[in-house]
Design a protein around this motif. Structure first.
Motif, PDB file in Angstrom:
ATOM      1  N   GLY A  51      69.232  57.715  68.021  1.00 27.20           N
ATOM      2  CA  GLY A  51      67.958  58.453  68.327  1.00 27.20           C
ATOM      3  C   GLY A  51      68.245  59.550  69.113  1.00 27.20           C
ATOM      4  N   SER A  62      67.343  61.985  74.460  1.00 25.58           N
ATOM      5  CA  SER A  62      66.311  61.551  75.705  1.00 25.58           C
ATOM      6  C   SER A  62      65.770  60.244  75.609  1.00 25.58           C
ATOM      7  N   SER A  63      65.992  59.424  74.652  1.00 26.39           N
ATOM      8  CA  SER A  63      65.064  58.318  74.078  1.00 26.39           C
ATOM      9  C   SER A  63      65.668  57.196  75.421  1.00 26.39           C
ATOM     10  N   VAL A  80      64.784  54.419  67.448  1.00 21.45           N
ATOM     11  CA  VAL A  80      63.717  55.681  67.384  1.00 21.45           C
ATOM     12  C   VAL A  80      63.361  55.769  66.014  1.00 21.45           C
ATOM     13  N   GLN A 100      60.138  61.430  66.613  1.00 24.30           N
ATOM     14  CA  GLN A 100      60.064  62.211  67.962  1.00 24.30           C
ATOM     15  C   GLN A 100      59.250  63.353  67.443  1.00 24.30           C
ATOM     16  N   ILE A 102      57.790  60.221  71.821  1.00 20.37           N
ATOM     17  CA  ILE A 102      58.910  59.403  71.118  1.00 20.37           C
ATOM     18  C   ILE A 102      58.172  57.967  70.535  1.00 20.37           C
ATOM     19  N   TYR A 130      59.330  54.353  69.066  1.00 16.47           N
ATOM     20  CA  TYR A 130      60.317  53.445  68.923  1.00 16.47           C
ATOM     21  C   TYR A 130      60.066  52.245  67.983  1.00 16.47           C
ATOM     22  N   LYS A 185      54.978  54.075  71.092  1.00 26.37           N
ATOM     23  CA  LYS A 185      54.920  55.258  71.220  1.00 26.37           C
ATOM     24  C   LYS A 185      55.036  55.714  72.875  1.00 26.37           C
ATOM     25  N   GLU A 186      55.857  56.637  73.164  1.00 22.16           N
ATOM     26  CA  GLU A 186      56.035  56.879  74.450  1.00 22.16           C
ATOM     27  C   GLU A 186      55.594  58.303  74.741  1.00 22.16           C
ATOM     28  N   ARG A 227      64.197  63.254  81.378  1.00 19.07           N
ATOM     29  CA  ARG A 227      64.328  61.514  81.861  1.00 19.07           C
ATOM     30  C   ARG A 227      65.446  61.540  83.060  1.00 19.07           C
TER      31      ARG A 227
END
Length: 544
Positions: free
Chosen positions: A32, A35-36, A53, A56, A61, A63, A77-78, A86
């Motif tokens: 992924g 940054s995940s 992931v 994005q 993002i 998952y 979903k983030e 991050r």
């Protein structure tokens, strides 16, 4: 150039991560975006965990995840807008994005969850939960197994007209529910339509959805996808309405039907032509071509004003009318679709947490005998589908095959998953075993294992969708044995054809369980005589 195998974007030589989706271009891309969150990260006091992931975009993002409490797979979903970084697990804005702008965008992200929670329709992705953590926000949604319309187009090329019209119909039904709540989706495109493995056509990504006031000019943030967005969506102080989504739906169908990306509305407004679908694909019927062109008119007042008007024109162009039997309101079930079941055994249905249904069905002689129609007689389908609601803890089914009316020697299990409570957390599955014959069970099994997935499978007789017209609308087109001709394998289709009796009403299942409300149970049958006998038998027993 290095091609990203996640999003197919070309990246310059030496790039470590994809400039479009953030996926690693070295090692295992399934790991992924750089940054995940690491796989296995727990969220919300351990209730949820994230895996690989799924994708994005510019705002977040998504998952693959797991709900430890309900033991089910979910999509998480983030909120992670473009340009964020991050620090440990926390998300922070960078560059010229202020904290105030970040918080405002995060609130709009949560708006998507609030929008989705109010809908429970098989054509709209379900939202289960939302929470804030790690200086960002998360939305937990149903995980849709399948592929997008765009993936279908890329894998198989232009979509046949009959499938395109069916996709338009199913999406139109979902949009009617959205518009009834005075909301616009504002980002309909092939990437935002999922074709699930259980036969649903699902509208996703409500991140740009906004309310509208009918007939009034309003202000909306300018967010467009070129080629699919109508001209009014490029402005701010303009009039919006259902016709805004109608344009995007028409553009989506134009793309999958012809294989050509529609010209941008701003280019068209300055004279760029839009070739009618029939000009690009001569096999397209004039009525369907005209309906899509109507939906994509530049001027608002020259377009269909409602999605139902467009769908009616689309189906009329194809020579297919929408069934009057379609329910006008969504079902309470969050699952919505009727999956393709395995051939049933002779055992009584015993669904989880459903002891009230743990009774054998058809366990006494039926009060109605069904005469099998001779080959020259009118088909027993009689213009179905036929929706029947009956009451009782124990239901009685005529002991003849629900498909062909021959004596029953087997059972076909039809199930429905529903639930209630906040976010429909308390799901349960209930089912009924309906008398069937072994020969009809075999052709149902063949229909469920057709070599070609997608709407070809549906046209062969698969019962899918939900009570808001999904299964009912699909059942209309499933009654003909000639549907077997669309199977991908000639041998497969020949075997299916050989199993169909003159009195069979469908290559696939002839009955679907639509759900329950207390002790009221709703079914759809393709066989008119069987439906009438089932209804009368249970009504007489209930009265007694």
């Amino acid at each position: 150039m290095i091609r990203c195998i996640v999003c197919d974007t070309e990246n310059p030589p030496g790039a470590a991560v994809c400039a479009a989706c953030g996926a690693s271009l070295r090692g295992d891309p399934a790991a992924g975006p750089a940054s995940s969150l690491p796989a296995g990260t727990q969220l919300h006091d351990g209730r949820y965990s994230v895996g690989r992931v799924l994708g994005q975009g510019g705002f977040g993002i998504t998952y693959l995840g797991a709900d430890a409490h309900l033991r089910r797979v979910v999509a998480i979903k983030e909120f992670f807008p473009h340009g964020s970084q991050r620090r440990e697990r926390e998300v922070h804005p960078t560059g010229g994005v202020t904290m105030a702008d970040f918080r405002a965008s995060r609130e709009r992200f949560l708006d998507e969850a609030r929008i989705l929670v109010q809908f429970h329709h098989p054509g709209i992705v379900d939202a289960y939960d939302t929470f804030s953590e790690n200086n960002t926000a998360y939305m937990v949604m149903e995980f849709l197994r399948g592929r997008s319309l765009m993936q279908l187009l890329e894998e198989t090329g232009p979509v046949p007209e009959y499938e395109t019209v069916e996709y338009g119909t199913r999406l139109g039904e979902a949009l009617e529910v959205v518009h009834a709540a005075h909301l616009l989706h504002r980002d309909i495109k092939p990437d935002n339509v999922m074709l699930t493995d259980d036969g649903r056509v699902v509208l996703i990504d409500f991140g740009t959805a906004r309310t509208f006031a009918a007939g009034k000019t309003g202000r909306m943030t300018t967010m467009v996808t070129p080629g699919y967005a109508p001209l009014e969506q490029y402005g701010q102080h303009v009039r919006f309405g259902p016709y805004t989504d109608v344009y995007a739906l028409g553009a989506t169908l134009y793309h999958i039907l012809t294989g050509h990306m529609p010209a941008d509305a701003t280019d068209r407004a300055t004279g760029a032509p839009l070739a009618p679908p029939r000009e690009l694909v001569p096999e397209v019927s004039p009525g369907v071509s005209d309906a899509i062109a109507w939906a994509m008119a530049i001027r608002v007042d020259e377009r269909p004003q409602t999605v139902s008007a467009f769908v009616d024109a689309l189906r009329a162009g194809r020579g297919v009318a929408r069934s009057a039997a379609q329910p006008a309101a969504p079902a309470p079930s969050p699952a919505g679709a009727l999956p393709l079941p395995e051939p049933a055994t002779g055992r009584a249905a015993t669904p989880d947490r459903s002891s009230d249904l743990d009774q054998p069905v058809g366990n006494s002689p039926p009060e109605y005998e069904l005469d099998v129609a001779p080959e020259s007689a009118e088909s027993p389908a009689g213009g179905g589908p036929f929706e029947v609601s009956v009451a009782g803890e124990t239901l009685y089914f005529p002991e003849q095959c629900a498909c062909c009316l021959q004596p029953s020697d087997a059972r076909y299990l039809t199930e429905h998953t529903g639930g209630d409570g906040p976010f429909f957390l308390f799901e349960e599955t209930r089912g009924w075993e309906v008398p069937y014959c072994s020969q009809c069970l075999e052709h149902v099994s063949l229909a469920a294992t057709t070599p070609r997935p997608g709407l070809g499978r549906l046209a062969a007789g698969t019962l899918v969708g939900a009570a808001l017209g999904g299964p009912v609308g699909m059942l209309v087109g499933l009654g003909s044995a000639a549907a077997s001709s669309i199977f991908g394998s000639a041998q497969h289709g020949a075997r299916l054809q050989s199993l169909l009796r003159p009195t069979c009403v469908s290559a696939g299942p002839a009955v679907a369980y639509l759900g329950w409300n207390r002790d009221i149970h709703r079914f759809v049958f393709l066989n008119r005589r069987y439906a009438e006998a089932f209804a009368a038998d249970n009504e007489q027993r209930d009265a007694a």
